[in-house]
Design a protein around this motif. Sequence first.
Motif, PDB file in Angstrom:
ATOM      1  N   TYR A   1       0.867  -1.190   0.000  1.00 11.10           N
ATOM      2  CA  TYR A   1       0.000   0.000   0.000  1.00 11.10           C
ATOM      3  C   TYR A   1       0.898   1.233   0.000  1.00 11.10           C
ATOM      4  CZ  TYR A   1      -4.063  -2.804   1.449  1.00 11.10           C
ATOM      5  OH  TYR A   1      -5.105  -3.716   1.515  1.00 11.10           O
TER       6      TYR A   1
ATOM      7  N   HIS B   1     -10.303  -4.458   0.560  1.00  6.69           N
ATOM      8  CA  HIS B   1      -9.666  -3.268   1.139  1.00  6.69           C
ATOM      9  C   HIS B   1      -8.591  -2.691   0.222  1.00  6.69           C
ATOM     10  CE1 HIS B   1     -11.909  -4.164   4.711  1.00  6.69           C
ATOM     11  NE2 HIS B   1     -11.386  -5.365   4.761  1.00  6.69           N
TER      12      HIS B   1
ATOM     13  N   SER C   1      -3.458   3.233  -0.284  1.00  9.78           N
ATOM     14  CA  SER C   1      -4.004   2.770  -1.556  1.00  9.78           C
ATOM     15  C   SER C   1      -3.198   1.556  -2.031  1.00  9.78           C
ATOM     16  CB  SER C   1      -3.897   3.931  -2.546  1.00  9.78           C
ATOM     17  OG  SER C   1      -4.462   3.572  -3.749  1.00  9.78           O
TER      18      SER C   1
ATOM     19  N   LYS D   1      -7.950   3.219  10.312  1.00  9.75           N
ATOM     20  CA  LYS D   1      -8.578   1.887  10.301  1.00  9.75           C
ATOM     21  C   LYS D   1      -7.547   0.769  10.105  1.00  9.75           C
ATOM     22  CE  LYS D   1     -13.097   3.016  10.260  1.00  9.75           C
ATOM     23  NZ  LYS D   1     -13.031   4.436  10.164  1.00  9.75           N
TER      24      LYS D   1
ATOM     25  N   LYS E   1      -8.542   0.498  -0.512  1.00  6.27           N
ATOM     26  CA  LYS E   1      -8.242   1.795   0.123  1.00  6.27           C
ATOM     27  C   LYS E   1      -8.537   1.657   1.611  1.00  6.27           C
ATOM     28  CE  LYS E   1      -8.323   4.512  -3.809  1.00  6.27           C
ATOM     29  NZ  LYS E   1      -7.108   5.137  -4.282  1.00  6.27           N
ATOM     30  N   ILE E   2      -7.589   2.069   2.421  1.00  6.01           N
ATOM     31  CA  ILE E   2      -7.769   1.984   3.879  1.00  6.01           C
ATOM     32  C   ILE E   2      -7.405   3.331   4.498  1.00  6.01           C
ATOM     33  CG2 ILE E   2      -7.068   0.802   6.002  1.00  6.01           C
ATOM     34  CD1 ILE E   2      -6.196  -1.589   4.292  1.00  6.01           C
ATOM     35  N   PRO E   3      -8.375   4.013   5.168  1.00  6.12           N
ATOM     36  CA  PRO E   3      -8.037   5.258   5.867  1.00  6.12           C
ATOM     37  C   PRO E   3      -7.063   4.945   7.007  1.00  6.12           C
ATOM     38  CG  PRO E   3     -10.429   4.836   5.886  1.00  6.12           C
ATOM     39  CD  PRO E   3      -9.781   3.608   5.355  1.00  6.12           C
TER      40      PRO E   3
ATOM     41  N   GLY F   1      -3.618   0.766   9.023  1.00  6.18           N
ATOM     42  CA  GLY F   1      -3.638   2.147   9.485  1.00  6.18           C
ATOM     43  C   GLY F   1      -2.805   2.327  10.747  1.00  6.18           C
TER      44      GLY F   1
ATOM     45  N   ASN G   1      -4.351  10.873   3.715  1.00  3.49           N
ATOM     46  CA  ASN G   1      -4.668  10.058   4.891  1.00  3.49           C
ATOM     47  C   ASN G   1      -5.206   8.685   4.510  1.00  3.49           C
ATOM     48  OD1 ASN G   1      -3.854  11.855   6.850  1.00  3.49           O
ATOM     49  ND2 ASN G   1      -5.842  12.907   6.893  1.00  3.49           N
ATOM     50  N   MET G   2      -4.949   8.289   3.256  1.00  2.00           N
ATOM     51  CA  MET G   2      -5.501   7.037   2.743  1.00  2.00           C
ATOM     52  C   MET G   2      -4.397   6.136   2.229  1.00  2.00           C
ATOM     53  SD  MET G   2      -8.606   5.854   2.257  1.00  2.00           S
ATOM     54  CE  MET G   2      -9.804   7.119   1.898  1.00  2.00           C
TER      55      MET G   2
END
Length: 140
Positions: A37, A56, A45, A63, A58-60, A67, A42-43
């Motif tokens: 990723y 998943h 990808s 989370k 995209k994960i903020p 994250g 703040n994401m």
Amino acid sequence: MKIEKEILNSPNLDVACEKAVSYLKNLHQRYSWVGIYLLEGNMLSLKTYIGRPTPHNKIPIDKGICGAAVRENQTIIVPDVKSDPRYLACSIETQSEIVVPIRKRGKVVGEIDIDSGYPDAFKAEDRALLEKIAELLGKK
Ligand code: SME
């Protein structure tokens, strides 16, 4: 180490990530899903992966284990994903997970994420290897 040269000689970060994922996926049978990723604001990808498709992409950064590794700027090993409330499920077969930050000049720019179908699959030697690969990716 041949992979070291392959990463450093890659024309860009995207190619370097693909080389790293392919190398790691073939390295151990217990590495059932290997992905990278990259951080965009703040994401997180999903850039490239080998394994079953994940919901998943995209994960903020507030989370998941993914994250948490960004926020804490450190490697996270989860020996039993079922007992970690942060865990976002990718596959019902996953039992353990490791997430290793990729840093450029000390700042997290992405991470290597590996899932295993075996419990407690990630030890100090996995961590050392993955942190080395992450360091090389951080130079691209
Ligand atoms: N398990 C991760 C989500 C990514 S999937 O494993 C591919 C997490 O908890 O952040």
